[in-house]
Motif scaffolding. Structure first.
Motif, PDB file in Angstrom:
ATOM      1  N   VAL A  92      22.023  30.431  51.225  1.00  0.00           N
ATOM      2  CA  VAL A  92      23.311  29.849  50.841  1.00  0.00           C
ATOM      3  C   VAL A  92      24.288  31.001  50.625  1.00  0.00           C
ATOM      4  N   ASP A 108      30.369  28.063  43.011  1.00  0.00           N
ATOM      5  CA  ASP A 108      30.205  27.535  44.376  1.00  0.00           C
ATOM      6  C   ASP A 108      28.725  27.291  44.676  1.00  0.00           C
ATOM      7  N   LEU A 109      27.869  28.231  44.299  1.00  0.00           N
ATOM      8  CA  LEU A 109      26.442  28.047  44.562  1.00  0.00           C
ATOM      9  C   LEU A 109      25.868  26.929  43.689  1.00  0.00           C
ATOM     10  N   ALA A 156      27.412  24.302  42.847  1.00  0.00           N
ATOM     11  CA  ALA A 156      27.827  23.040  43.468  1.00  0.00           C
ATOM     12  C   ALA A 156      26.932  22.653  44.640  1.00  0.00           C
ATOM     13  N   MET A 157      26.218  23.621  45.218  1.00  0.00           N
ATOM     14  CA  MET A 157      25.279  23.319  46.302  1.00  0.00           C
ATOM     15  C   MET A 157      23.872  23.071  45.749  1.00  0.00           C
ATOM     16  N   LEU A 169      17.936  27.833  48.500  1.00  0.00           N
ATOM     17  CA  LEU A 169      17.696  26.412  48.280  1.00  0.00           C
ATOM     18  C   LEU A 169      16.426  26.028  49.015  1.00  0.00           C
ATOM     19  N   ALA A 207      20.087  20.773  49.710  1.00  0.00           N
ATOM     20  CA  ALA A 207      21.468  21.075  49.312  1.00  0.00           C
ATOM     21  C   ALA A 207      22.230  19.862  48.801  1.00  0.00           C
ATOM     22  N   LEU A 208      23.074  20.105  47.804  1.00  0.00           N
ATOM     23  CA  LEU A 208      24.043  19.108  47.354  1.00  0.00           C
ATOM     24  C   LEU A 208      25.324  19.333  48.153  1.00  0.00           C
ATOM     25  N   ARG A 209      25.672  18.410  48.995  1.00  0.00           N
ATOM     26  CA  ARG A 209      26.893  18.559  49.791  1.00  0.00           C
ATOM     27  C   ARG A 209      28.015  17.715  49.191  1.00  0.00           C
ATOM     28  N   CYS A 226      28.263  16.685  45.445  1.00  0.00           N
ATOM     29  CA  CYS A 226      28.666  17.576  44.351  1.00  0.00           C
ATOM     30  C   CYS A 226      29.733  18.546  44.862  1.00  0.00           C
ATOM     31  N   ILE A 227      30.652  18.917  43.980  1.00  0.00           N
ATOM     32  CA  ILE A 227      31.693  19.905  44.280  1.00  0.00           C
ATOM     33  C   ILE A 227      31.986  20.624  42.977  1.00  0.00           C
TER      34      ILE A 227
END
Lengths: 321, 321
Positions: free
Chosen positions: B43, B75-76, B78-79, B138, B143-145, B208-209
């Motif tokens: 990631v 940012d990481l 959120a993933m 991950l 991953a959470l997109r 997720c964001i």
């Protein structure tokens, strides 16, 4: 012209460079998702170009886009790595369409030629600067480091160093040379990183560094990291005809202390020289022996008048006048 | 004070953050060499902070160092990724020792807390800007997109959004509030990215964001990427006591449209809610349900006066006045 950050990314950077099957998720989420090849070592480098420092203010956007990636490709070449993925942090005073078109087209073209996909980035408003992170791969244990040279190893450089520094001097009006102007300027504006050579040097080179701060300075860094010195023979320096046309002393000075070459400086044990020449003929791959690794620390330049030793030459961002 | 680039890197950045066994070669060569865990997805994210744009001119170096890494950790997070390695591109007008000490200490402390090693970078002279590339891992497919939300999913936010924006307003003298001044300023200067929460949300969150441009703007990005809309209930917004003390309308405005929170906004399918609460009790993990994913596109805010819909709110670097 009101171009939103979203539109800007979508228009210029969403599909830049090569399409790679190992990119699970590229530009557009919080982070990129990338599939790694088994048994390989990840190689990572970052370099920043700042307006007015690393390129002249008002420099063509095509050159800025090309060089921002080229300087990182050169770092990976110096490790013997194969590049794969880039992240682009672009800081712009404003979103100007012609500038962005030139920048992104040149960045993408160079990325495509080296099989690199742009997988993420950040665009921000501020003084013009470009920071690229480049990721690539090496077989485990295969890296070319700066620290592996031993006394007796032969010292090489690729290409014709000094051209880019002369080209920059021309670009900035510090030098007048109508005849060779275009050749030398192109060498500064669009350097060709030696990615294929770097990869092929694995198994031959005992140490390698890319020449960005000047041949002498970078050869000295390699020597220091290896705990020894280097002896260069001035007469062996591979000078291009346009550089030689500036006069012998000036040409040698550009070749030894000019920067921005993005060539490779590397060492090879003498017992590997015959096979190196057989597998990678120097006349095809464009590299030249310029000296030898020695015991005495420092960089020693031998010419017709004797030997001159330098201990810490070259450009330094924070102590340069 | 003449500090060379080499000395600067050696003194402040050679061993920054965590010591990791998977770093084969860190700061000091042309590139870093990193060993990758088998079967995992890499990631990668990059974010730039520019002086006077992302932090006030003259901001404490400790805050700049902390935030430069925090925004990437966010940012990481959120993933759903675990961070591992950072590269730092630092552009400085000059090498000032007190500034570098504050910056590097705060960067290193946050890196250490999250197990991140600084493995490479570039220091250049120019207008102050910091660009960090963060790499992490991950499990494949985990991953959470932004794009996985579906109508009916519950919408959550972590922490108390709006504090940081109010803190920045205080810092810049746009707001007067003596009582809560320190709490809110700290929330801007030293945000705590939700890395542990992001990792634990794998298997629960459908999307997720991270909240960097304002809750409403980022919830809308999530909704757009998922092809649906979001409905937020204003009464459910988790407002900190210091933010509420600024007055109800102002507090709500900061929470919905302020930026720099670095909290997570995520969605969870209703059939997973009971297990989420059992495994990650909201009162321990600090997240709050604020609404629901809906079919109608846009971000719809419901309050006592009705529903207000916004289609493209939030901060944009290139179109903001």
């Amino acid at each position: 012209m009101a171009l939103s950050e979203f539109d800007l990314i979508d228009r210029y950077f969403r599909s830049s460079g090569a399409a790679r099957a190992d990119v699970r998720l590229g530009v557009g989420d919080d982070a990129a998702l990338l599939e790694c090849p088994a048994g390989m070592t990840l190689v990572a480098a970052v370099d920043t170009l700042v307006d007015g420092v690393h390129f002249p203010h008002g420099c063509r956007p095509e050159s800025v886009g090309h060089r921002a990636l080229a300087v990182n490709l050169s770092d990976l070449a110096a490790m013997g790595a194969r590049p794969a993925w880039a992240l682009l942090a672009l800081t712009l005073p404003s979103a100007e369409v012609p500038w962005l078109e030139g920048f992104s087209a040149a960045f993408s073209a160079l990325a495509l030629r080296h099989g690199v996909a742009l997988v993420g980035g950040d665009t921000t408003q501020g003084p013009l600067a470009v920071s690229v992170t480049l990721l690539g791969w090496l077989p485990a244990g295969g890296a070319l480091r700066r620290s592996g040279a031993a006394p007796g190893d032969a010292l090489f450089v690729s290409g014709t160093p000094g051209d880019a520094a002369a080209g920059l001097a021309l670009e900035q009006g510090r030098l007048a040379a109508e005849a060779a102007r275009e050749f030398l300027r192109e060498r500064f504006l669009f350097p060709e990183p030696r990615v294929a050579l770097g990869e092929r040097l694995r198994g031959y080179a005992s140490a390698c560094i890319d020449v960005s701060d000047g041949l002498l300075a970078d050869a000295l860094k390699l020597a220091r990291a290896s705990g020894c010195g280097v002896e260069l023979e001035a007469a062996r320096l591979p000078l291009s005809a346009p550089l030689r046309a500036l006069g012998a002393a000036r040409a040698r000075d550009f070749a030894l202390t000019g920067g921005d070459d993005y060539e490779l400086c590397f060492t090879v044990p003498v017992e590997r020289l015959a096979q190196l020449q057989a597998e990678l003929p120097s006349e095809l791959w464009g590299y030249t022996r310029i000296g030898t690794v020695c015991v005495e620390t420092g960089a020693h330049v031998r010419d017709e008048r004797g030997v001159k030793t330098v201990a810490a030459p070259g450009y330094d961002h924070f102590t340069a006048p």
